[in-house]
Write an enzyme that holds these catalytic residues in place. Structure first.
Site, PDB file in Angstrom:
ATOM      1  N   ASN A 174      -9.017  31.520  16.427  1.00 36.31           N
ATOM      2  CA  ASN A 174      -9.438  30.137  16.642  1.00 36.31           C
ATOM      3  C   ASN A 174      -9.382  29.851  18.140  1.00 36.31           C
ATOM      4  O   ASN A 174      -8.307  29.661  18.696  1.00 36.31           O
ATOM      5  CB  ASN A 174      -8.494  29.212  15.856  1.00 36.31           C
ATOM      6  CG  ASN A 174      -8.786  27.740  16.104  1.00 36.31           C
ATOM      7  OD1 ASN A 174      -9.809  27.386  16.690  1.00 36.31           O
ATOM      8  ND2 ASN A 174      -7.871  26.884  15.661  1.00 36.31           N
ATOM      9  N   LYS A 192     -10.400  27.330  19.738  1.00 37.77           N
ATOM     10  CA  LYS A 192     -10.208  25.906  20.050  1.00 37.77           C
ATOM     11  C   LYS A 192     -11.181  25.462  21.154  1.00 37.77           C
ATOM     12  O   LYS A 192     -12.311  25.926  21.169  1.00 37.77           O
ATOM     13  CB  LYS A 192      -8.740  25.635  20.404  1.00 37.77           C
ATOM     14  CG  LYS A 192      -7.807  26.184  19.315  1.00 37.77           C
ATOM     15  CD  LYS A 192      -6.387  25.729  19.457  1.00 37.77           C
ATOM     16  CE  LYS A 192      -5.552  26.312  18.311  1.00 37.77           C
ATOM     17  NZ  LYS A 192      -4.175  25.898  18.340  1.00 37.77           N
ATOM     18  N   HIS A 230      -7.652  21.585  10.232  1.00 36.77           N
ATOM     19  CA  HIS A 230      -6.655  22.100  11.181  1.00 36.77           C
ATOM     20  C   HIS A 230      -5.751  20.937  11.609  1.00 36.77           C
ATOM     21  O   HIS A 230      -6.220  19.800  11.744  1.00 36.77           O
ATOM     22  CB  HIS A 230      -7.361  22.699  12.397  1.00 36.77           C
ATOM     23  CG  HIS A 230      -6.424  23.445  13.295  1.00 36.77           C
ATOM     24  ND1 HIS A 230      -5.598  22.792  14.175  1.00 36.77           N
ATOM     25  CD2 HIS A 230      -6.157  24.755  13.410  1.00 36.77           C
ATOM     26  CE1 HIS A 230      -4.862  23.693  14.810  1.00 36.77           C
ATOM     27  NE2 HIS A 230      -5.174  24.888  14.364  1.00 36.77           N
ATOM     28  N   GLU A 276      -4.675  20.005  14.309  1.00 33.81           N
ATOM     29  CA  GLU A 276      -5.163  19.273  15.484  1.00 33.81           C
ATOM     30  C   GLU A 276      -6.282  18.302  15.090  1.00 33.81           C
ATOM     31  O   GLU A 276      -6.417  17.226  15.663  1.00 33.81           O
ATOM     32  CB  GLU A 276      -5.603  20.269  16.575  1.00 33.81           C
ATOM     33  CG  GLU A 276      -4.379  20.914  17.224  1.00 33.81           C
ATOM     34  CD  GLU A 276      -4.613  22.284  17.827  1.00 33.81           C
ATOM     35  OE1 GLU A 276      -5.767  22.707  17.955  1.00 33.81           O
ATOM     36  OE2 GLU A 276      -3.604  22.948  18.150  1.00 33.81           O
ATOM     37  N   GLU A 333       0.119  26.580   8.535  1.00 31.97           N
ATOM     38  CA  GLU A 333       0.383  26.478   9.967  1.00 31.97           C
ATOM     39  C   GLU A 333       1.408  25.370  10.221  1.00 31.97           C
ATOM     40  O   GLU A 333       1.024  24.195  10.354  1.00 31.97           O
ATOM     41  CB  GLU A 333      -0.912  26.150  10.713  1.00 31.97           C
ATOM     42  CG  GLU A 333      -1.992  27.199  10.553  1.00 31.97           C
ATOM     43  CD  GLU A 333      -2.964  27.164  11.726  1.00 31.97           C
ATOM     44  OE1 GLU A 333      -3.107  28.191  12.374  1.00 31.97           O
ATOM     45  OE2 GLU A 333      -3.534  26.099  11.986  1.00 31.97           O
ATOM     46  N   GLY A 346       0.909  26.707  19.150  1.00 32.49           N
ATOM     47  CA  GLY A 346       0.779  26.590  20.601  1.00 32.49           C
ATOM     48  C   GLY A 346       2.094  26.366  21.317  1.00 32.49           C
ATOM     49  O   GLY A 346       2.104  26.008  22.495  1.00 32.49           O
ATOM     50  N   SER A 365       1.617  30.569  16.817  1.00 35.41           N
ATOM     51  CA  SER A 365       2.223  31.483  17.792  1.00 35.41           C
ATOM     52  C   SER A 365       2.290  32.935  17.313  1.00 35.41           C
ATOM     53  O   SER A 365       3.265  33.635  17.604  1.00 35.41           O
ATOM     54  CB  SER A 365       3.613  30.978  18.224  1.00 35.41           C
ATOM     55  OG  SER A 365       3.501  29.706  18.837  1.00 35.41           O
TER      56      SER A 365
HETATM   57  P1  PGA Z   1      -1.507  29.376  18.317  1.00 32.46           P
HETATM   58  O1  PGA Z   1      -2.552  28.491  17.442  1.00 32.46           O
HETATM   59  O2  PGA Z   1      -1.680  30.810  17.845  1.00 32.46           O
HETATM   60  O3  PGA Z   1      -1.933  29.181  19.734  1.00 32.46           O
HETATM   61  O4  PGA Z   1      -0.152  28.874  18.031  1.00 32.46           O
HETATM   62  C1  PGA Z   1      -2.722  28.735  16.060  1.00 32.46           C
HETATM   63  C2  PGA Z   1      -3.714  27.767  15.477  1.00 32.46           C
HETATM   64  O5  PGA Z   1      -3.657  26.581  15.794  1.00 32.46           O
HETATM   65  O6  PGA Z   1      -4.594  28.153  14.685  1.00 32.46           O
END
Ligand code: PGA
Length: 270
Positions: free
Chosen positions: A9, A11, A95, A97, A182, A188, A228
């Protein structure tokens, strides 16, 4: 046996040239991968560029979001048919976010971000139905906030998100869906969820799916872990029996790191 999936992803990263380079490097390394499904989720502006770079490989293309209407006066939104015409086979839905729930942005603006991005359980459900109707496979995300985990609400939050996401869907509609657990506090932040705990919550997601579709179908559904995932923690996660791959943000922006994740998932999944 469920074939694992590594989904990158990206983003809101990569202009078109960066996207082309990253996709080409991943395609060169992992384009013929059989033992692990590989999915790239670039920003919408780069979908066509990435599709050209992965043409003829085993890599699949996903969008990061979609709107449920087919077309019309919805400024800034993208429909299922538009994503299909860019080559998408998958779409990330809900997601954290997009639900306005951030692990790494802990500032005064969070409430405002929730309004701006604003996916809810209800909109996630509508988007999943629309995605399926347009022949897109949804990658459905959910996970608890740190405050919810501290309050002992992880299981009820995650179970509630899954139930709301699949409400009104038939077993036949649910069976191709990919899920992703998640935990928001792990996204992140560099703070990965313990593999045993991720395995437990993913087991709970599978049980929740089984209540709707029966255990034979639920056993076939791929449920990924996200938050992460990095080359130095991926093996333990992939070895957990309930975890069927990763939804990867930061580490998917470097071709070497992402290809390492794919290689480990493929090896462990064998
Ligand atoms: P990250 O993001 O690996 O940077 O923690 C995962 C995600 O949001 O899909």
């Amino acid at each position: 046996m469920r074939t694992p999936i590594m989904a990158g992803n990206w983003k809101m990263n990569c202009d078109n040239e960066q996207a082309r380079e990253l996709a080409a490097a991943i395609a060169q390394n992992a384009g013929d991968m059989q033992d692990c499904g590989v999915i790239l989720c670039p920003p919408a502006t780069a979908l066509t560029m990435v599709q050209a770079a992965i043409e003829g490989t085993n890599i699949g293309l996903a969008a990061q979001n979609m709107f449920w209407e087919e077309k019309g006066a919805y400024t800034g939104e993208l429909s299922g048919p538009m994503l299909r015409s860019c080559g998408c086979k998958y779409v990330i839905i809900g997601h954290s976010e997009r639900r306005g729930r951030f692990g790494s942005v802990a500032d005064d603006f969070t409430a405002e971000l929730q309004k701006i991005f604003g996916d809810s359980d209800a909109s996630v459900n509508r988007k999943i139905k629309a995605a399926l109707s347009y022949g897109l496979t949804p990658i459905v995300c959910g996970g608890e906030l740190l405050a919810e985990r501290r309050a002992g609400q992880t299981d009820s939050v995650v179970k509630g998100q899954v139930q709301a996401a699949i409400a009104g869907l038939s077993a036949e509609q649910i069976s191709p869906i990919i899920c992703a657990y998640e935990p928001v506090w792990a996204i992140g932040t560099g703070e990965v969820c313990d593999a045993g705990e991720a395995n437990r919550v993913i087991g709970l997601i599978r049980e929740t799916l089984a209540e709707a579709v029966g255990s034979a179908i639920a056993e076939q559904i791929r449920i990924l872990y996200g938050g992460s995932v990095k080359p130095d923690n991926v093996r333990g996660l992939m070895e957990a029996p309930e975890i069927d791959g990763g939804l990867v943000g930061g580490a998917s922006l470097k071709a070497d790191a992402f290809c390492e994740l794919i290689a480990v998932a493929a090896q462990v999944g064998e």
